[in-house]
Design an enzyme around this catalytic site. Structure first.
Site, short mmCIF file in Angstrom:
data_model
loop_
_atom_site.label_atom_id
_atom_site.label_comp_id
_atom_site.label_asym_id
_atom_site.label_seq_id
_atom_site.Cartn_x
_atom_site.Cartn_y
_atom_site.Cartn_z
N ARG A 49 45.46 -51.48 70.26
CA ARG A 49 46.14 -50.17 70.38
C ARG A 49 47.55 -50.30 70.97
O ARG A 49 48.42 -49.49 70.67
CB ARG A 49 45.27 -49.23 71.24
CG ARG A 49 45.78 -47.78 71.31
CD ARG A 49 44.74 -46.89 71.97
NE ARG A 49 45.09 -45.47 71.95
CZ ARG A 49 45.60 -44.79 72.97
NH1 ARG A 49 45.83 -45.40 74.11
NH2 ARG A 49 45.88 -43.51 72.86
N ILE A 75 49.64 -40.24 69.94
CA ILE A 75 48.52 -41.07 69.47
C ILE A 75 47.32 -40.50 70.21
O ILE A 75 47.35 -40.32 71.44
CB ILE A 75 48.76 -42.57 69.77
CG1 ILE A 75 47.56 -43.43 69.36
CG2 ILE A 75 49.11 -42.83 71.21
CD1 ILE A 75 47.83 -44.95 69.45
N SER A 76 46.26 -40.15 69.47
CA SER A 76 45.12 -39.48 70.10
C SER A 76 44.49 -40.35 71.18
O SER A 76 44.58 -41.58 71.14
CB SER A 76 44.05 -39.14 69.05
OG SER A 76 44.56 -38.33 68.04
N GLN A 77 43.82 -39.68 72.11
CA GLN A 77 43.05 -40.38 73.15
C GLN A 77 41.98 -41.24 72.47
O GLN A 77 41.35 -40.81 71.49
CB GLN A 77 42.39 -39.30 74.00
CG GLN A 77 41.60 -39.79 75.16
CD GLN A 77 40.94 -38.62 75.91
OE1 GLN A 77 41.32 -37.46 75.75
NE2 GLN A 77 39.95 -38.94 76.72
#
Ligand code: SAH
Length: 225
Positions: A49, A75-77
């Site tokens: 990530r 950027i999503s959790q």
């Protein structure tokens, strides 16, 4: 995710034991938070990530929180990525349409799960930089389109799954038509806060709707940027 030899070398340079260790801890944390799908846990352990965020934020990449990316997007959790993927429940070889490519992290998770991924991004800056990143990391969605996700991809439909990673105010009706019978759509619905919603097409004309609690997403916008 498959890497060519050249890319393997590159990833080895950019990835390291420290980041790998943090990914394992993050995967454990997500397990504790209720992610039970082993392949999804493995994907969290495997996809780096930190390469999907600005280098200045790489130290925070394995904290379970959303981070800013280009053009005021996020950027999503990691928990949200894993939760949405678990609801979608994709099986290797299935055709999945993702709306809101953003950083490309969720796309890479879907590629890791060996699904055929089609993904759409409406923001041109993000489309350009994420195209470069996919090339650099040898991540290969079947199709990466610059366009308005509300329209979907009629020519490539129907899909086994549609995963929407931006908050939609209503159920996107045009996209429901692009689901196979038996296909699933996972979409956060709402304005300020979104309710995670799973819609399954149980026959040509019938859909089943289930909800799974509140989340917070950037809005799904109309048209291209
Ligand atoms: N899946 C992404 C999440 C990015 S945030 C990730 O893992 O990083 C949501 C993204 O949806 C943003 O990049 C935003 O530009 C995009 N988006 C918003 N509305 C859209 C639309 N109508 N069609 C396609 N993309 C859209």
């Amino acid at each position: 995710m498959e890497f060519s030899t050249i890319n393997l070398i590159l990833v080895n340079v950019e990835d390291n034991f420290k980041f790998h260790g943090r990914r394992r801890l993050l995967a454990l944390e997500l397990k504790k938070k209720g992610i039970v799908n082993k392949q999804i846990i493995k994907s969290i352990e495997s996809v780096p990530r930190h390469l999907f965020v600005d280098p200045g934020l790489s130290e925070q990449a394995y904290v379970d929180k959303a981070l800013p990316i280009e053009s005021n997007q996020t950027i999503s959790q990691p928990y949200t990525v894993a939760f949405q993927t678990q609801l979608l429940n994709p099986v290797s070889g299935e055709k999945i349409l993702e709306i809101g490519t953003g950083s490309g992290y969720q796309t890479s998770i879907l590629c890791f799960l060996k699904t055929d991924v089609y993904t759409i991004e409406r923001n041109h800056n993000l489309f350009r930089s994420t195209t470069k990143l996919f090339n650099r990391l040898n991540i290969n969605p079947v199709r990466f389109k610059y366009g308005d996700g509300y329209k979907g991809l009629i020519d490539d439909s129907p899909f086994d799954g549609i995963l929407i990673t931006a908050g939609s105010q209503n159920v996107p009706e045009d996209l429901l038509k692009q689901l196979k019978v038996g296909g699933r759509m996972v979409v956060p619905i709402g304005k300020k806060i979104q309710v995670m919603t799973k819609i399954t097409r149980i026959s040509i004309n019938d859909f089943k709707k289930e909800t799974f609690g509140n989340f917070k997403f950037v809005p799904m916008l109309k048209e291209k940027d």
